[in-house]
Design an enzyme around this catalytic site. Structure first.
Site, PDB file in Angstrom:
ATOM      1  N   SER A 104     -15.006  12.558 -24.236  1.00 39.90           N
ATOM      2  CA  SER A 104     -15.348  13.246 -25.480  1.00 39.90           C
ATOM      3  C   SER A 104     -16.467  12.485 -26.197  1.00 39.90           C
ATOM      4  O   SER A 104     -17.557  12.324 -25.637  1.00 39.90           O
ATOM      5  CB  SER A 104     -14.091  13.405 -26.340  1.00 39.90           C
ATOM      6  OG  SER A 104     -14.288  14.357 -27.352  1.00 39.90           O
ATOM      7  N   ASP A 249     -10.286  22.864 -21.228  1.00 50.20           N
ATOM      8  CA  ASP A 249     -10.747  22.106 -22.388  1.00 50.20           C
ATOM      9  C   ASP A 249     -11.124  23.060 -23.524  1.00 50.20           C
ATOM     10  O   ASP A 249     -12.066  23.845 -23.389  1.00 50.20           O
ATOM     11  CB  ASP A 249     -11.947  21.249 -21.995  1.00 50.20           C
ATOM     12  CG  ASP A 249     -12.372  20.269 -23.074  1.00 50.20           C
ATOM     13  OD1 ASP A 249     -11.967  20.451 -24.244  1.00 50.20           O
ATOM     14  OD2 ASP A 249     -13.108  19.324 -22.759  1.00 50.20           O
ATOM     15  N   HIS A 277      -8.092  18.925 -23.112  1.00 49.09           N
ATOM     16  CA  HIS A 277      -8.816  17.843 -23.791  1.00 49.09           C
ATOM     17  C   HIS A 277      -7.824  16.743 -24.154  1.00 49.09           C
ATOM     18  O   HIS A 277      -7.799  16.235 -25.285  1.00 49.09           O
ATOM     19  CB  HIS A 277      -9.522  18.370 -25.041  1.00 49.09           C
ATOM     20  CG  HIS A 277     -10.655  17.513 -25.503  1.00 49.09           C
ATOM     21  ND1 HIS A 277     -11.932  17.616 -25.006  1.00 49.09           N
ATOM     22  CD2 HIS A 277     -10.715  16.524 -26.432  1.00 49.09           C
ATOM     23  CE1 HIS A 277     -12.718  16.749 -25.603  1.00 49.09           C
ATOM     24  NE2 HIS A 277     -11.999  16.059 -26.477  1.00 49.09           N
TER      25      HIS A 277
END
Length: 299
Positions: A104, A249, A277
């Site tokens: 991320s 995600d 995620h």
């Protein structure tokens, strides 16, 4: 698995870190996502990498965990400063070159390192992230307002970003805060991979004990983003790069991973269909094996 700890220094910022494995083994630097301490990387993943013959380092970003926390209004900074923090951690451990793995926001930092300090990277892995030429902050705000993102790449899921906004209203008790964080992870996890609420609650309770406070970290949301034009520099990256896309995600959905791989000449791309995620425990062996394979191919 007993780690050694070090405090790195970047100017007036102290960065808490811990290293696992044997000194002299090739090093892996794990770079966590926004507002996340090093423990975002689960112990079982670290252990599997160490068993693969690697020295693994994870660290607390500034304003998380045991690293320096300051009033952002009095000491603002940019995402680029977080990249400099990562190099300071490598310096503190005496590591010239490392396999860098960023998830991320950590993937944003990894891209900056590949552009600005390629000599420090043996390889780069970018997980669940967006390319530097993607206006993630803008897409995030559009999703918050229920608007769609222009262009070919999808933006974050509106229901997810609205739930993430709850971080600015923490739970009144530690138990409530742990429960709130677990529900955020449940949403980020997606609906395909099994979600073990007890496992994520255990991780969050450990993170609270480590930080010494149940107050959530929020400062990274205010850090100055990387200028979008820097994405053009990815075409010059020659670091062996591996991009891992989560098929579920909700923040950087497909084809964000393929977009990054298209920009970096050395990149290859893999999609884990059930991955969202988050890092659910049942997918950690698969992720670790993919990482170790990439590291070995890059040596």
């Amino acid at each position: 698995m007993k780690p050694s700890t070090k405090t790195a220094q970047n100017g007036n910022i102290e960065l808490w870190s811990e290293a696992f494995g044997e000194i002299g083994d090739h090093a892996v630097l794990l770079v966590a996502g926004a507002n996340a301490p090093g423990s975002m990387w689960p112990d079982s993943l670290v252990s599997r990498l160490v068993q693969g013959g690697l020295r693994v380092i994870r660290y607390d970003h500034r304003d998380t965990g045991r690293s320096t926390t300051r009033d952002f209004d009095e000491a603002p900074y940019a995402i680029a400063d977080l990249a400099a923090d990562a190099l300071a951690v490598l310096d503190a451990h005496g590591i010239d070159r490392a396999h860098v793995v960023g998830l991320s926001l950590g993937g944003t930092i990894g891209q900056l390192l590949a552009i600005e300090a390629p000599e420090r990277l043996r390889s780069l892995t970018l997980m669940l992230t967006a390319a530097l030429d993607v206006d993630f902050a803008g897409a995030y705000m559009r999703a918050m307002n229920g608007e769609t993102s222009p262009g070919p790449l999808p933006g974050p899921a509106p229901d997810v970003v609205r739930q993430l906004a709850a971080m600015f209203t923490p739970g009144e008790t530690e138990a409530e805060e742990v429960g709130r964080r677990v529900e955020v992870w449940r949403t980020l996890n997606g609906e395909v991979a099994a979600f073990d609420a007890d496992d994520f609650a255990r991780r969050e309770r450990a993170a609270i004990r480590h930080a010494g406070t149940p107050a959530p970290a929020t400062a990274h949301a205010r850090a100055e983003p990387v200028p979008l034009q820097r994405g053009a520099e990815l075409s010059q990256v020659d670091v062996p790069t591996f991009v891992i896309q989560g098929g579920q995600d909700p923040l950087n959905p497909p084809p964000h991973g393929q977009h990054i791989a298209d920009l970096i000449p050395t990149a290859r791309h893999a999609e884990i269909g059930e991955l969202g995620h988050a890092l659910p425990k049942q997918l950690l062996p698969k992720i670790a094996d993919l990482l170790i394979t990439h590291f070995r191919a890059s040596n």
